[in-house]
Structures are given as C-alpha cells and as structure tokens.
Design a protein around this motif. Structure first.
Motif, PDB file in Angstrom:
ATOM      1  N   MET A 125       0.815  -1.521   0.215  1.00  0.00           N
ATOM      2  CA  MET A 125       0.039   0.487   0.296  1.00  0.00           C
ATOM      3  C   MET A 125       0.819   1.465   0.146  1.00  0.00           C
ATOM      4  O   MET A 125       1.639   1.277   0.755  1.00  0.00           O
ATOM      5  CB  MET A 125      -0.988  -0.507   1.374  1.00  0.00           C
ATOM      6  CG  MET A 125      -2.355   0.851   1.239  1.00  0.00           C
ATOM      7  SD  MET A 125      -2.911   1.065   2.943  1.00  0.00           S
ATOM      8  CE  MET A 125      -3.706   2.768   2.796  1.00  0.00           C
ATOM      9  N   TYR A 126       0.713   2.404  -1.004  1.00  0.00           N
ATOM     10  CA  TYR A 126       1.829   3.317  -1.103  1.00  0.00           C
ATOM     11  C   TYR A 126       0.807   4.573  -1.318  1.00  0.00           C
ATOM     12  O   TYR A 126      -0.170   4.219  -1.842  1.00  0.00           O
ATOM     13  CB  TYR A 126       2.355   3.060  -2.451  1.00  0.00           C
ATOM     14  CG  TYR A 126       2.902   1.463  -2.859  1.00  0.00           C
ATOM     15  CD1 TYR A 126       4.998   2.167  -2.354  1.00  0.00           C
ATOM     16  CD2 TYR A 126       3.027   1.132  -3.047  1.00  0.00           C
ATOM     17  CE1 TYR A 126       5.801   0.270  -2.883  1.00  0.00           C
ATOM     18  CE2 TYR A 126       3.691  -0.786  -3.290  1.00  0.00           C
ATOM     19  CZ  TYR A 126       5.088  -0.134  -2.765  1.00  0.00           C
ATOM     20  OH  TYR A 126       5.320  -1.473  -3.385  1.00  0.00           O
ATOM     21  N   LEU A 127       1.206   5.222  -0.789  1.00  0.00           N
ATOM     22  CA  LEU A 127       0.505   6.896  -0.691  1.00  0.00           C
ATOM     23  C   LEU A 127       2.262   8.158  -1.015  1.00  0.00           C
ATOM     24  O   LEU A 127       3.082   8.061  -0.780  1.00  0.00           O
ATOM     25  CB  LEU A 127      -0.001   6.969   1.372  1.00  0.00           C
ATOM     26  CG  LEU A 127      -0.271   8.890   1.325  1.00  0.00           C
ATOM     27  CD1 LEU A 127      -1.264   9.153   0.377  1.00  0.00           C
ATOM     28  CD2 LEU A 127      -0.366   8.694   2.446  1.00  0.00           C
ATOM     29  N   ALA A 136       9.215  14.664   6.474  1.00  0.00           N
ATOM     30  CA  ALA A 136       8.860  13.790   6.801  1.00  0.00           C
ATOM     31  C   ALA A 136       8.541  12.297   6.384  1.00  0.00           C
ATOM     32  O   ALA A 136       8.687  11.082   6.696  1.00  0.00           O
ATOM     33  CB  ALA A 136       7.378  14.095   6.647  1.00  0.00           C
ATOM     34  N   THR A 137       8.818  12.350   4.646  1.00  0.00           N
ATOM     35  CA  THR A 137       9.510  10.798   3.799  1.00  0.00           C
ATOM     36  C   THR A 137      10.549  10.608   3.571  1.00  0.00           C
ATOM     37  O   THR A 137      10.927   9.942   2.893  1.00  0.00           O
ATOM     38  CB  THR A 137       8.419  11.077   2.504  1.00  0.00           C
ATOM     39  OG1 THR A 137       8.611  12.581   2.313  1.00  0.00           O
ATOM     40  CG2 THR A 137       6.947  11.420   3.018  1.00  0.00           C
ATOM     41  N   GLY A 138      11.752  11.591   4.478  1.00  0.00           N
ATOM     42  CA  GLY A 138      13.148  11.238   4.802  1.00  0.00           C
ATOM     43  C   GLY A 138      13.033  11.289   3.676  1.00  0.00           C
ATOM     44  O   GLY A 138      14.373  10.798   2.271  1.00  0.00           O
ATOM     45  N   GLY A 139      12.881  12.452   2.211  1.00  0.00           N
ATOM     46  CA  GLY A 139      13.424  12.983   0.843  1.00  0.00           C
ATOM     47  C   GLY A 139      12.687  11.659  -0.067  1.00  0.00           C
ATOM     48  O   GLY A 139      13.443  12.106  -1.613  1.00  0.00           O
ATOM     49  N   LYS A 144       5.540   3.699   2.011  1.00  0.00           N
ATOM     50  CA  LYS A 144       4.550   2.209   2.071  1.00  0.00           C
ATOM     51  C   LYS A 144       4.270   1.559   3.178  1.00  0.00           C
ATOM     52  O   LYS A 144       5.141   1.864   4.167  1.00  0.00           O
ATOM     53  CB  LYS A 144       5.488   1.315   1.382  1.00  0.00           C
ATOM     54  CG  LYS A 144       5.397   0.027   1.113  1.00  0.00           C
ATOM     55  CD  LYS A 144       6.593  -0.964   0.347  1.00  0.00           C
ATOM     56  CE  LYS A 144       5.986  -2.558  -0.438  1.00  0.00           C
ATOM     57  NZ  LYS A 144       6.663  -3.573  -0.636  1.00  0.00           N
ATOM     58  N   PHE A 145       3.263   1.532   2.846  1.00  0.00           N
ATOM     59  CA  PHE A 145       2.397   1.273   4.718  1.00  0.00           C
ATOM     60  C   PHE A 145       2.639  -0.636   5.000  1.00  0.00           C
ATOM     61  O   PHE A 145       2.031  -1.432   3.635  1.00  0.00           O
ATOM     62  CB  PHE A 145       0.999   1.446   4.897  1.00  0.00           C
ATOM     63  CG  PHE A 145       0.687   3.348   4.981  1.00  0.00           C
ATOM     64  CD1 PHE A 145       1.056   4.050   6.234  1.00  0.00           C
ATOM     65  CD2 PHE A 145       0.845   3.932   3.615  1.00  0.00           C
ATOM     66  CE1 PHE A 145       0.988   4.823   6.233  1.00  0.00           C
ATOM     67  CE2 PHE A 145       0.629   5.075   3.719  1.00  0.00           C
ATOM     68  CZ  PHE A 145       0.940   5.955   5.409  1.00  0.00           C
ATOM     69  N   PRO A 146       3.467  -0.973   5.805  1.00  0.00           N
ATOM     70  CA  PRO A 146       3.465  -2.788   5.587  1.00  0.00           C
ATOM     71  C   PRO A 146       1.439  -2.973   6.338  1.00  0.00           C
ATOM     72  O   PRO A 146       1.318  -2.142   6.535  1.00  0.00           O
ATOM     73  CB  PRO A 146       4.302  -2.682   7.530  1.00  0.00           C
ATOM     74  CG  PRO A 146       3.621  -1.794   7.748  1.00  0.00           C
ATOM     75  CD  PRO A 146       3.431  -0.176   6.873  1.00  0.00           C
ATOM     76  N   SER A 147       1.904  -4.787   6.007  1.00  0.00           N
ATOM     77  CA  SER A 147       0.863  -5.483   5.666  1.00  0.00           C
ATOM     78  C   SER A 147       0.439  -5.847   6.722  1.00  0.00           C
ATOM     79  O   SER A 147      -0.986  -6.133   7.202  1.00  0.00           O
ATOM     80  CB  SER A 147       1.069  -6.562   5.028  1.00  0.00           C
ATOM     81  OG  SER A 147       1.506  -7.354   5.540  1.00  0.00           O
ATOM     82  N   GLY A 148       0.786  -4.835   8.125  1.00  0.00           N
ATOM     83  CA  GLY A 148       0.914  -6.112   9.461  1.00  0.00           C
ATOM     84  C   GLY A 148      -1.184  -5.256   9.983  1.00  0.00           C
ATOM     85  O   GLY A 148      -1.297  -4.036   9.292  1.00  0.00           O
ATOM     86  N   THR A 149      -1.480  -5.502  11.056  1.00  0.00           N
ATOM     87  CA  THR A 149      -2.416  -4.965  10.935  1.00  0.00           C
ATOM     88  C   THR A 149      -3.043  -4.286  12.154  1.00  0.00           C
ATOM     89  O   THR A 149      -4.224  -3.955  12.703  1.00  0.00           O
ATOM     90  CB  THR A 149      -3.852  -6.442  11.192  1.00  0.00           C
ATOM     91  OG1 THR A 149      -3.469  -6.506  12.393  1.00  0.00           O
ATOM     92  CG2 THR A 149      -3.979  -6.763  10.079  1.00  0.00           C
ATOM     93  N   SER A 285      13.348   3.957  -5.616  1.00  0.00           N
ATOM     94  CA  SER A 285      14.168   4.841  -4.943  1.00  0.00           C
ATOM     95  C   SER A 285      13.703   6.166  -4.123  1.00  0.00           C
ATOM     96  O   SER A 285      14.156   6.701  -3.528  1.00  0.00           O
ATOM     97  CB  SER A 285      15.103   5.204  -6.245  1.00  0.00           C
ATOM     98  OG  SER A 285      14.399   5.438  -7.234  1.00  0.00           O
ATOM     99  N   GLU A 286      11.879   5.900  -4.527  1.00  0.00           N
ATOM    100  CA  GLU A 286      11.241   6.748  -4.361  1.00  0.00           C
ATOM    101  C   GLU A 286      10.173   6.682  -3.432  1.00  0.00           C
ATOM    102  O   GLU A 286       8.999   7.379  -2.868  1.00  0.00           O
ATOM    103  CB  GLU A 286      10.137   7.364  -5.458  1.00  0.00           C
ATOM    104  CG  GLU A 286      10.899   8.114  -6.380  1.00  0.00           C
ATOM    105  CD  GLU A 286      11.298   9.432  -6.003  1.00  0.00           C
ATOM    106  OE1 GLU A 286      11.556  10.913  -5.424  1.00  0.00           O
ATOM    107  OE2 GLU A 286      12.822   9.516  -7.248  1.00  0.00           O
ATOM    108  N   VAL A 287      10.563   5.783  -2.331  1.00  0.00           N
ATOM    109  CA  VAL A 287       9.850   4.890  -1.624  1.00  0.00           C
ATOM    110  C   VAL A 287      10.363   5.060   0.084  1.00  0.00           C
ATOM    111  O   VAL A 287      11.348   4.257   0.162  1.00  0.00           O
ATOM    112  CB  VAL A 287       9.061   3.392  -2.014  1.00  0.00           C
ATOM    113  CG1 VAL A 287       8.394   3.160  -0.614  1.00  0.00           C
ATOM    114  CG2 VAL A 287       8.779   3.525  -3.037  1.00  0.00           C
TER     115      VAL A 287
END
Length: 297
Positions: A125-127, A136-139, A144-149, A285-287
């Motif tokens: 899942m990408y935003l 905030a996003t390290g440049g 990318k969000f992990p699949s955990g719940t 490279s952008e994530v």
C-alpha cells in the motif's frame, strides 16, 4: 500533525471508507438528520408501505451484476467527515487485487488541502501526498505501509489497520440497498448520456450487517471491516440513491449520513467495467518503506 500527516490521514480515511465511493452536494442538513436516525418525530411516522416487488427485484439484479465485476473505473466526489470536499478518480482490479486512486481534497485550510494518490499493488500500500523531498518522508515521494493490522504511522495516522478496508470494492455499499425497507422508485433519469432508473431508500447499519448472512466468509470479513469504520464515525443509517442502466449495471450511487465528525455525502459514477487495469508500484528509489523503518529502529 504537520501538513504531510494531515494529507495522509485524509487520503487514508477516504480509502478506508470507499477505496474510491460525480457531482454531489450536501443538502441543508435535513436529509442528514433523517439518515442518522435522530428525527424527533420518528415515533409518529405511519407504518411503511411494503416495498414494490419490481423495485426490489431491480436492485437485486444490479447487486448480482456487481458481484460479477472483475475490474472497474469510477469517479467520486462529495463531502467526507473532517476532510471537506473530495474529488477522486480510481481504477480497481479484483483479481489480481490492485487499485490506483488520485484525489483532490479541499479542506478548511491550505494545509488540509491538496492532491494525493494511493496505490495498492503486489501486496503493498503506497501513498503519495504531494510533498516530494519532505523531511517527513526522508526525502522520498512515496510512503509504503506494511501489511500488518496494528500500529500507528507517523503523526498518529492509523494506516496499518486501514489496509484491509482500503481494499474495499465500492460497489459493496450499492449492493446493500437491497436491504432497504423503504425502497422507492424516483423515475427515469439520464446520467452522462446513459438512460437509467433512479431508486432511493434508507439502510441502517444493522440491516447492512444482517444482509451479510448469505455471503461467504471472505465477503463477510471484507464487509465487516467497512461497517466497523462506519460505526467508528457514529453512523447509524444511510440515505442511499442508485441509478441502474438498461443492462442492470449500477451507473451511479450516492450515500449520505450525519457522522460525529461531520457530514458524509458521496456520489460514485461507474465509468466502465471488466476492462484491463494496470497498476505499477512506484520506483523503489522514491519509496520510504515504513515497515522496514520499524525493523531498523
């Protein structure tokens, strides 16, 4: 919470509720009060007349058509709780599961407004909240969000637990109209050049949940996640409208309710069905991978 986190929260709330759920306007509040079940004269209302069997049959046929959809493109616009006016366009594939949504949010302040994109592809899942190179996003351009719940994203955004809800099919809510006890036919209307029949009705969350009894286990789990989101918003019932074309396809769907975080009034227009949908993950490279970030910390 900085502007990046505000935008992330807005994008994820939209994805969680509709993954996607046209020109749509908030009325003067009367419909919202009726939809939330707080009308003071509810007890004085006469008994509802039985639903016309032909109306119920038409909505049932559309619901069955929706279940056969393997991919779709749609637009969405209207009022979202806490997020002001939202406009979005999305493409979605059920098998393999993938989704791409681009949206514009017009919030109360510039920091709460902006453009963003969500992608669900290859299990990720990408935003992209439109802030390339921010601290905030390290440049990076994407998160990318992990699949955990469980867990919280930076800024308190509850993204990890929203993943399953963001994968919802927007036709699920349209299918729930078959549970309405006051289903009625409004008449013939043309939507984007397509001749349709317009029906309306009110559906409570209890009716929506009861209608899941005939669904398989996977479908019930998927629907329950969305119902939980509605409950968290304080929704009791929705006023719904559906426009069905001559081939029993849902052309347009609208849902309205008052919530404890503001009005919800969304309309979805379905553009096409069962055509190829190609969603690609952003370049690595952008994530900024939040799952890996948690492991490294």
């Amino acid at each position: 919470m900085n502007s990046m986190h505000r935008k992330a929260a807005g994008a994820l709330l939209v994805g969680a509720l509709l993954c996607g759920t046209a020109a749509c306007s908030s009325d003067d509040g009367k419909d919202d009060k009726k939809a939330s079940g707080h009308s003071s004269d509810a007890a004085a209302k006469p008994a509802q007349k039985p639903v016309d069997a032909s109306f119920a049959a038409a909505v049932e046929r559309a619901a069955k058509k929706n279940e056969e959809i393997t991919s779709l493109r749609y637009t969405m616009s209207g009022a979202m709780p806490e997020n002001g006016h939202v406009e979005a366009m999305a493409s979605m594939s059920m098998k393999p599961q993938a989704m791409q949504m681009k949206m514009k949010v017009k919030g109360a302040t510039p920091d709460e407004s902006g453009e963003m994109e969500i992608r669900l592809v290859d299990g990720g899942m990408y935003l992209n909240a439109g802030e390339k190179g921010s601290a905030a996003t390290g440049g990076k351009s994407w998160m990318k969000f992990p699949s955990g719940t469980a867990g919280k994203a930076p800024g308190g955004t509850n993204a990890f637990g929203m993943r399953g809800q963001a994968e919802q099919n927007p036709v699920d809510d349209a299918g729930s109209m078959k549970a309405a006890k006051d289903l009625d036919k409004v008449g013939q209307e043309t939507v984007d050049g397509v001749r349709t029949t317009h029906y309306k009705g009110t559906v409570t969350l209890a009716q929506m949940r009861k209608s899941l009894a005939k669904e398989d286990a996977a479908a019930r789990k998927r629907h329950e996640a969305k119902l939980k989101s509605y409950e968290d918003l304080g929704v009791e019932k929705f006023q719904m409208d559906i426009w069905i074309d001559g081939k029993d396809h849902t052309k347009q769907f609208r849902m309205r309710s008052a919530t404890k975080k503001g009005p919800m009034d969304l309309t979805i227009k379905f553009l096409d069905y069962n055509k190829p949908v190609d969603v690609k993950a952003p370049a690595a490279s952008e994530v900024m991978d939040l799952g890996q970030l948690g492991k490294d910390s």
